[in-house]
Each structure stands twice: as structure tokens, then as C-alpha cells.
Write an enzyme that holds these catalytic residues in place. Structure first.
Site, PDB file in Angstrom:
ATOM      1  N   GLU A 101       0.912  -1.147  -0.044  1.00  0.00           N
ATOM      2  CA  GLU A 101      -0.147   0.004   0.131  1.00  0.00           C
ATOM      3  C   GLU A 101       0.900   1.232  -0.171  1.00  0.00           C
ATOM      4  O   GLU A 101       2.034   1.313   0.540  1.00  0.00           O
ATOM      5  CB  GLU A 101      -0.954  -0.227   1.360  1.00  0.00           C
ATOM      6  N   ASP A 102       0.233   2.299  -0.646  1.00  0.00           N
ATOM      7  CA  ASP A 102       0.951   3.499  -0.707  1.00  0.00           C
ATOM      8  C   ASP A 102       0.995   4.201   0.980  1.00  0.00           C
ATOM      9  O   ASP A 102       2.189   4.483   1.379  1.00  0.00           O
ATOM     10  CB  ASP A 102       0.596   4.595  -1.594  1.00  0.00           C
ATOM     11  N   ASP A 105      -3.506   5.487   6.386  1.00  0.00           N
ATOM     12  CA  ASP A 105      -3.854   6.700   7.070  1.00  0.00           C
ATOM     13  C   ASP A 105      -4.960   6.251   8.130  1.00  0.00           C
ATOM     14  O   ASP A 105      -4.620   6.251   9.245  1.00  0.00           O
ATOM     15  CB  ASP A 105      -4.449   7.567   5.915  1.00  0.00           C
ATOM     16  N   PHE A 154      -0.284  16.235   3.617  1.00  0.00           N
ATOM     17  CA  PHE A 154      -1.032  15.781   2.407  1.00  0.00           C
ATOM     18  C   PHE A 154       0.374  15.433   1.507  1.00  0.00           C
ATOM     19  O   PHE A 154       0.706  16.436   1.161  1.00  0.00           O
ATOM     20  CB  PHE A 154      -2.205  16.514   1.695  1.00  0.00           C
ATOM     21  N   ARG A 167       0.948  11.536  -9.870  1.00  0.00           N
ATOM     22  CA  ARG A 167       1.374  10.283  -9.632  1.00  0.00           C
ATOM     23  C   ARG A 167       2.880   9.832 -10.068  1.00  0.00           C
ATOM     24  O   ARG A 167       3.599   9.327  -9.586  1.00  0.00           O
ATOM     25  CB  ARG A 167       0.494   9.265  -9.986  1.00  0.00           C
TER      26      ARG A 167
HETATM   27  P1  IMP Z   1      -6.950   4.990   4.691  1.00  0.00           P
HETATM   28  O1  IMP Z   1      -8.388   3.932   4.575  1.00  0.00           O
HETATM   29  O2  IMP Z   1      -7.266   6.343   5.318  1.00  0.00           O
HETATM   30  O3  IMP Z   1      -5.974   4.514   5.286  1.00  0.00           O
HETATM   31  O4  IMP Z   1      -6.740   5.412   3.206  1.00  0.00           O
HETATM   32  C1  IMP Z   1      -5.714   5.283   2.670  1.00  0.00           C
HETATM   33  C2  IMP Z   1      -5.740   5.832   1.129  1.00  0.00           C
HETATM   34  O5  IMP Z   1      -6.062   6.968   1.229  1.00  0.00           O
HETATM   35  C3  IMP Z   1      -4.320   5.805   0.513  1.00  0.00           C
HETATM   36  O6  IMP Z   1      -4.152   4.539   0.003  1.00  0.00           O
HETATM   37  C4  IMP Z   1      -4.377   6.924  -0.266  1.00  0.00           C
HETATM   38  O7  IMP Z   1      -4.768   6.172  -1.443  1.00  0.00           O
HETATM   39  C5  IMP Z   1      -5.162   7.876   0.096  1.00  0.00           C
HETATM   40  N1  IMP Z   1      -4.475   8.913   1.054  1.00  0.00           N
HETATM   41  C6  IMP Z   1      -4.172   9.121   2.315  1.00  0.00           C
HETATM   42  N2  IMP Z   1      -3.424  10.126   2.561  1.00  0.00           N
HETATM   43  C7  IMP Z   1      -2.970  10.440   1.318  1.00  0.00           C
HETATM   44  C8  IMP Z   1      -2.079  11.677   0.904  1.00  0.00           C
HETATM   45  O8  IMP Z   1      -1.601  12.201   1.767  1.00  0.00           O
HETATM   46  N3  IMP Z   1      -1.889  11.956  -0.446  1.00  0.00           N
HETATM   47  C9  IMP Z   1      -2.420  11.075  -1.215  1.00  0.00           C
HETATM   48  N4  IMP Z   1      -3.419  10.042  -0.906  1.00  0.00           N
HETATM   49  C10 IMP Z   1      -3.613   9.874   0.486  1.00  0.00           C
HETATM   50 MG    MG Z   2      -4.043   4.023  -1.940  1.00  0.00          MG
END
Ligand code: IMP
Ligand code: MG
Length: 181
Positions: A101-102, A105, A154, A167
Site C-alpha cells: 500500500e502507498d 492513513d 498531504f 502520480r
Molecule cells: P485510509 O483508508 O484512510 O487508510 O486511506 C488510505 C488511502 O488514502 C491511501 O491508500 C491513499 O490512496 C489515500 N491517501 C491518504 N493520505 C493521502 C495523501 O496524503 N496523499 C494522497 N493520498 C492519500
Molecule cells: Mg491507496
């Protein structure tokens, strides 16, 4: 697109820093595999570049699969409900699976995916995330391998987007007030 020629960006992690950290993560992952095979499951689209580099840092027999998820609701704030848009191509029962995963969050996405993949009874299920934002967590979930832990910022670049753009930046960046829009 490159960082130096795009206005309104500030580098948080350079391509060199990313390269070095991804190599270390690959070495940790190989060590934990104990000579066994690995299925890398990338979460589209943000993790695509990270998976491509991490895969090359894992000197072991590894195959790829991809899933895509979307959270209900518009905008940057997730409504909390996650749904699967693209499922795995191959079954993972009895396999060593690594979710790639990237960003971890709120944890909603990975908590959903973990639960979904565990239903298939993999031999092991681990998580590698390039970035971790622990202060934003809603679901209790930790990654096994973390590239960098960051505060609530962000970020864009190296696979991560702002409204689908940026990207393909080679560095991980922040948008500055000079950013157009
Ligand atoms: P989560 O379900 O809140 O953990 O969401 C994670 C997803 O939100 C990541 O896989 C990203 O695709 C997106 N995301 C969260 N923070 C950022 C950010 O700072 N920049 C770009 N995408 C983000
Ligand atoms: Mg993602």
C-alpha cells in the site's frame, strides 16, 4: 513531469531516500520469508510505483496481483465505507501474501482488505506501506513494514495523487501555497 520543473512543490523524500529505504524494506521482507514464495498484492493505483520498486528489491520468487478499492463519498474525507472495485485474479489460500500500500492513513482501507483476504486463509498475511500517518488512525491496524512515518501532511508523487495528478513525480512532495489551483 519532474519535481524541479513543476511549480508549487516541496520535496519531503527524495528519489534517493526512497530508493534506499525501499531496498532496506526488501531485505527485511526476504529475511522474514525464510526462502518461501511470496504473492505481492498491490492496492491500485497509489501503490503501483512502490510495488514496482519493492518487487525488484525482493530477491525471491514473487508473483503480483492487484486489488482496487474505493471509499464511498466524495472529497478527501472518507465516509468510512470501503468497497472493492477489483478483486484478486488468483486464489491466495495457503500462500504467503504481502499487501503493498502507498499510505496507511485512517486504516479503513487496510482493515477492510485484511479482513477480506483473511477469509481466503492465506498461510501468512503481512502489510508493507511506504508511508504511515499514525496520528490519523481510526481502525486499529499496524503495518509489518513501514517506509517512513509522517505527521498529518498531504503528500503527492511516487504513485500518490492529488485529484489523479502528480502520480509520476519521482519524489514524494508536499504542495506549497505557490501551487496553482
Ligand atoms: P485510509 O483508508 O484512510 O487508510 O486511506 C488510505 C488511502 O488514502 C491511501 O491508500 C491513499 O490512496 C489515500 N491517501 C491518504 N493520505 C493521502 C495523501 O496524503 N496523499 C494522497 N493520498 C492519500
Ligand atoms: Mg491507496
Amino acid at each position: 513531469m519532474d519535481t524541479a520543473t513543476t511549480p508549487g512543490l516541496e520535496i519531503l523524500f527524495t528519489r534517493q531516500q526512497i530508493h534506499e529505504r525501499v531496498a532496506e524494506m526488501g531485505a527485511e521482507i526476504i529475511r522474514d520469508l525464510d526462502g518461501e514464495k511470496l504473492v505481492m498484492v498491490g492496492v491500485l493505483k497509489g501503490a503501483a510505483l512502490f510495488l514496482a520498486d519493492l518487487a525488484r528489491a525482493i530477491k525471491a520468487d514473487a508473483t503480483f496481483d492487484f486489488v482496487a478499492v474505493s471509499s464511498y463519498g466524495a472529497g478527501q474525507r472518507s465516509s468510512g465505507a470501503v468497497r472493492l472495485i477489483k478483486d484478486l485474479d488468483e486464489p491466495i489460500e495457503g500462500k504467503n501474501v504481502l499487501i503493498v500500500e502507498d499510505i496507511l492513513d485512517t486504516g479503513l482501507t487496510l482493515a477492510y482488505l485484511r479482513k477480506l483476504l483473511l477469509q481466503q486463509r492465506p498461510k501468512t498475511l503481512r502489510i508493507a506501506t511506504l508511508l504511515d500517518k499514525p496520528s490519523r488512525r481510526i481502525e486499529k491496524i499496524d503495518a509489518d513494514y513501514i517506509g517512513f512515518s509522517i505527521p498529518n501532511l498531504f503528500v503527492i508523487g511516487y504513485g500518490m495523487d492529488y485529484a489523479e495528478h502528480y502520480r509520476n513525480l519521482p519524489d514524494i512532495c508536499l504542495l506549497t501555497p505557490e501551487h496553482p489551483e
